[in-house]
Design a protein around this motif. Sequence first.
Motif, PDB file in Angstrom:
ATOM      1  N   ALA A 190       0.836  -1.205   0.000  1.00 34.41           N
ATOM      2  CA  ALA A 190       0.000   0.000   0.000  1.00 34.41           C
ATOM      3  C   ALA A 190       0.870   1.254   0.000  1.00 34.41           C
ATOM      4  O   ALA A 190       0.567   2.231  -0.697  1.00 34.41           O
ATOM      5  CB  ALA A 190      -0.917   0.000   1.214  1.00 34.41           C
ATOM      6  N   HIS A 191       1.960   1.220   0.746  1.00 35.78           N
ATOM      7  CA  HIS A 191       2.873   2.365   0.778  1.00 35.78           C
ATOM      8  C   HIS A 191       3.496   2.592  -0.599  1.00 35.78           C
ATOM      9  O   HIS A 191       3.625   3.742  -1.045  1.00 35.78           O
ATOM     10  CB  HIS A 191       3.958   2.157   1.835  1.00 35.78           C
ATOM     11  N   CYS A 192       3.864   1.532  -1.276  1.00 40.47           N
ATOM     12  CA  CYS A 192       4.414   1.639  -2.643  1.00 40.47           C
ATOM     13  C   CYS A 192       3.412   2.310  -3.577  1.00 40.47           C
ATOM     14  O   CYS A 192       3.782   3.194  -4.357  1.00 40.47           O
ATOM     15  CB  CYS A 192       4.764   0.262  -3.196  1.00 40.47           C
ATOM     16  N   LYS A 193       2.174   1.889  -3.479  1.00 43.94           N
ATOM     17  CA  LYS A 193       1.143   2.483  -4.338  1.00 43.94           C
ATOM     18  C   LYS A 193       0.996   3.974  -4.050  1.00 43.94           C
ATOM     19  O   LYS A 193       0.855   4.775  -4.971  1.00 43.94           O
ATOM     20  CB  LYS A 193      -0.195   1.765  -4.140  1.00 43.94           C
ATOM     21  N   ASP A 194       1.040   4.329  -2.770  1.00 48.32           N
ATOM     22  CA  ASP A 194       0.946   5.747  -2.398  1.00 48.32           C
ATOM     23  C   ASP A 194       2.109   6.547  -2.958  1.00 48.32           C
ATOM     24  O   ASP A 194       1.924   7.646  -3.489  1.00 48.32           O
ATOM     25  CB  ASP A 194       0.916   5.907  -0.868  1.00 48.32           C
ATOM     26  N   VAL A 195       3.294   6.010  -2.850  1.00 48.34           N
ATOM     27  CA  VAL A 195       4.494   6.703  -3.351  1.00 48.34           C
ATOM     28  C   VAL A 195       4.400   6.888  -4.863  1.00 48.34           C
ATOM     29  O   VAL A 195       4.684   7.969  -5.385  1.00 48.34           O
ATOM     30  CB  VAL A 195       5.784   5.932  -2.971  1.00 48.34           C
ATOM     31  N   ILE A 196       3.965   5.858  -5.550  1.00 42.56           N
ATOM     32  CA  ILE A 196       3.842   5.936  -7.012  1.00 42.56           C
ATOM     33  C   ILE A 196       2.799   6.982  -7.407  1.00 42.56           C
ATOM     34  O   ILE A 196       3.021   7.770  -8.327  1.00 42.56           O
ATOM     35  CB  ILE A 196       3.506   4.552  -7.607  1.00 42.56           C
ATOM     36  N   ARG A 197       1.672   7.017  -6.686  1.00 39.53           N
ATOM     37  CA  ARG A 197       0.642   8.025  -6.963  1.00 39.53           C
ATOM     38  C   ARG A 197       1.171   9.432  -6.725  1.00 39.53           C
ATOM     39  O   ARG A 197       0.935  10.336  -7.513  1.00 39.53           O
ATOM     40  CB  ARG A 197      -0.578   7.782  -6.082  1.00 39.53           C
ATOM     41  N   GLU A 198       1.866   9.624  -5.603  1.00 43.38           N
ATOM     42  CA  GLU A 198       2.380  10.951  -5.244  1.00 43.38           C
ATOM     43  C   GLU A 198       3.418  11.459  -6.237  1.00 43.38           C
ATOM     44  O   GLU A 198       3.475  12.645  -6.533  1.00 43.38           O
ATOM     45  CB  GLU A 198       3.020  10.915  -3.850  1.00 43.38           C
ATOM     46  N   LYS A 199       4.262  10.560  -6.714  1.00 45.74           N
ATOM     47  CA  LYS A 199       5.385  10.973  -7.553  1.00 45.74           C
ATOM     48  C   LYS A 199       5.078  10.901  -9.045  1.00 45.74           C
ATOM     49  O   LYS A 199       5.951  11.190  -9.844  1.00 45.74           O
ATOM     50  CB  LYS A 199       6.611  10.125  -7.244  1.00 45.74           C
ATOM     51  N   ASP A 200       3.895  10.491  -9.401  1.00 45.91           N
ATOM     52  CA  ASP A 200       3.511  10.329 -10.799  1.00 45.91           C
ATOM     53  C   ASP A 200       4.201   9.092 -11.371  1.00 45.91           C
ATOM     54  O   ASP A 200       5.418   9.087 -11.587  1.00 45.91           O
ATOM     55  CB  ASP A 200       3.850  11.575 -11.627  1.00 45.91           C
ATOM     56  N   SER A 201       3.451   8.074 -11.608  1.00 49.07           N
ATOM     57  CA  SER A 201       3.979   6.769 -12.007  1.00 49.07           C
ATOM     58  C   SER A 201       4.876   6.821 -13.242  1.00 49.07           C
ATOM     59  O   SER A 201       5.714   5.962 -13.440  1.00 49.07           O
ATOM     60  CB  SER A 201       2.839   5.785 -12.242  1.00 49.07           C
ATOM     61  N   GLU A 202       4.723   7.824 -14.062  1.00 54.03           N
ATOM     62  CA  GLU A 202       5.550   7.940 -15.275  1.00 54.03           C
ATOM     63  C   GLU A 202       6.994   8.286 -14.942  1.00 54.03           C
ATOM     64  O   GLU A 202       7.898   8.020 -15.714  1.00 54.03           O
ATOM     65  CB  GLU A 202       4.974   9.026 -16.190  1.00 54.03           C
ATOM     66  N   HIS A 203       7.203   8.921 -13.777  1.00 55.11           N
ATOM     67  CA  HIS A 203       8.529   9.426 -13.462  1.00 55.11           C
ATOM     68  C   HIS A 203       9.205   8.737 -12.280  1.00 55.11           C
ATOM     69  O   HIS A 203      10.246   9.189 -11.822  1.00 55.11           O
ATOM     70  CB  HIS A 203       8.455  10.932 -13.190  1.00 55.11           C
ATOM     71  N   VAL A 204       8.634   7.648 -11.789  1.00 56.44           N
ATOM     72  CA  VAL A 204       9.223   6.929 -10.660  1.00 56.44           C
ATOM     73  C   VAL A 204      10.087   5.788 -11.192  1.00 56.44           C
ATOM     74  O   VAL A 204       9.621   4.965 -11.969  1.00 56.44           O
ATOM     75  CB  VAL A 204       8.127   6.352  -9.734  1.00 56.44           C
TER      76      VAL A 204
END
Length: 96
Positions: A43-57
Amino acid sequence: MSKESQLRALVNQKLIEMGERERLKELLRARLIECGWKDQLKAHCKDVIREKDSEHVTVEDLVAEITPKGRALVPDSVKKELLQRIRAFLAQHATL
């Protein structure tokens, strides 16, 4: 190499040679799944990806971001159990 580093390397080598390291890893995996650690970290990974924009992580960014949280989420009871198992192994094989 310091004396502590040498001792750590020797213990790790014995754990590997005797198959105990793999058994400890399997125990850790099972305990982390049982306590919900895996789901929390996912769940934390998903949050980080959402926050940082999945295209740029990048994977490196994600690992750097979640590693401290992952370590902090490991229950003390799991850490204690693993430490006890390692101590028991060392006591049993004191001729290191």
